[in-house]
Motif scaffolding. Sequence first.
Motif, PDB file in Angstrom:
ATOM      1  N   GLU A  63      -6.745 -53.643   0.909  1.00  0.00           N
ATOM      2  CA  GLU A  63      -7.579 -53.984   2.051  1.00  0.00           C
ATOM      3  C   GLU A  63      -6.784 -53.762   3.340  1.00  0.00           C
ATOM      4  O   GLU A  63      -5.557 -53.746   3.342  1.00  0.00           O
TER       5      GLU A  63
ATOM      6  N   GLN B 105      -5.364 -65.200   7.319  1.00  0.00           N
ATOM      7  CA  GLN B 105      -6.516 -64.742   6.550  1.00  0.00           C
ATOM      8  C   GLN B 105      -6.286 -64.929   5.053  1.00  0.00           C
ATOM      9  O   GLN B 105      -7.193 -65.316   4.312  1.00  0.00           O
TER      10      GLN B 105
ATOM     11  N   SER C 259     -14.003 -56.479   7.639  1.00  0.00           N
ATOM     12  CA  SER C 259     -12.890 -56.410   6.688  1.00  0.00           C
ATOM     13  C   SER C 259     -12.869 -55.145   5.846  1.00  0.00           C
ATOM     14  O   SER C 259     -11.838 -54.822   5.249  1.00  0.00           O
ATOM     15  N   THR C 260     -13.996 -54.429   5.752  1.00  0.00           N
ATOM     16  CA  THR C 260     -14.070 -53.250   4.902  1.00  0.00           C
ATOM     17  C   THR C 260     -14.813 -52.124   5.607  1.00  0.00           C
ATOM     18  O   THR C 260     -15.520 -52.350   6.598  1.00  0.00           O
TER      19      THR C 260
ATOM     20  N   SER D 191      -6.186 -55.779   5.649  1.00  0.00           N
ATOM     21  CA  SER D 191      -5.346 -56.928   5.972  1.00  0.00           C
ATOM     22  C   SER D 191      -4.039 -56.927   5.193  1.00  0.00           C
ATOM     23  O   SER D 191      -3.089 -57.618   5.571  1.00  0.00           O
TER      24      SER D 191
ATOM     25  N   SER E 101     -11.155 -54.098  13.058  1.00  0.00           N
ATOM     26  CA  SER E 101     -10.814 -54.570  11.720  1.00  0.00           C
ATOM     27  C   SER E 101     -10.209 -55.963  11.821  1.00  0.00           C
ATOM     28  O   SER E 101      -9.527 -56.288  12.792  1.00  0.00           O
ATOM     29  N   SER E 102     -10.441 -56.796  10.838  1.00  0.00           N
ATOM     30  CA  SER E 102      -9.888 -58.148  10.835  1.00  0.00           C
ATOM     31  C   SER E 102      -8.671 -58.203   9.919  1.00  0.00           C
ATOM     32  O   SER E 102      -8.624 -57.534   8.894  1.00  0.00           O
ATOM     33  N   GLY E 103      -7.692 -59.001  10.323  1.00  0.00           N
ATOM     34  CA  GLY E 103      -6.556 -59.258   9.450  1.00  0.00           C
ATOM     35  C   GLY E 103      -5.409 -58.286   9.571  1.00  0.00           C
ATOM     36  O   GLY E 103      -4.321 -58.559   9.070  1.00  0.00           O
TER      37      GLY E 103
END
Length: 302
Positions: free
Chosen positions: A129, A36, A224-225, A131, A195-197
Amino acid sequence: MYVPPQALRCFLAVADELHFGRAATLLHMTGPALSQQVSRLEKDLRFLLFERNSRHVELTEAGRALIPQARAVVAANETLLRWRDSVRLGRRGIDIGFMATGAGLLTTAVLDQLRSADPDLHVKLHHLEWSEQLAPLLAGDIDAVFVREPFPAEGVRRRRILSERRVAVLAHDHPLATRESIRFAEIATEPFISSSGGPPEWTDFWMVNPRPDGTRAEPSLAVSTVEELLEAVAAGAGVTTTPESLPTYYRHPLVSFVPIEDIGPSVVTLCTLEGNRRPELATLQDAIGQACRQVALKPPEE
């Protein structure tokens, strides 16, 4: 355009190894988090840095041209950090990272205790974040970070601060949205937003994988947030779980939060580097103890 030095470190690690897995190991990151970071860098720069598939990673012409520029920026940043550390000998400070709600209401109590205990200590907060997790700490960019378990813990000291219930995040018109509490089985078969990452164990925790019956669910959507999460739930894209304190800081008129009775709590941990013995960290640890007593909070067992 601002390019974070951490993103360039990620690029250089992949450029040196030509393998995302090995590069992630060197950086103490997960493969998805590293990927990412590189993808975000490519998006910011508006050109590809690597030609990659499941078997092969190769630098593009632009990627090869970026290497000396990236090394120069990373070296300059490291010089700046060393200068910062030398300045700290005269002006003492501490950099603390946090994600989303940090340690909840305890965060404010800790900062108040720090100011009371040492008015001359310069405290700087850094919002991270999902990630990023521990990457800024491991890179030496910050001194301590409030992280929600689970997370890869190699190379860090940890102190559990608090635990709180997990709640279901539901659209306001969801059939369970007005309930005082629910059991996880009541939402287990619904589409889940993740959630991503973040590291796999982080995603699994909030997805509640594996499920009580031993099965695993795949996310219907990755965000992502917190803001993206709330909008996705409000739009009916799925449900998810989150800490009970989150609605204190983030609200949405079309989203409801309902406690889940039968899954484990979310635990907040303070992480520092094993080799960091700066006295300011001892002051922070003392402030945490004082804050816990102030709010009558008993930290979770290790």
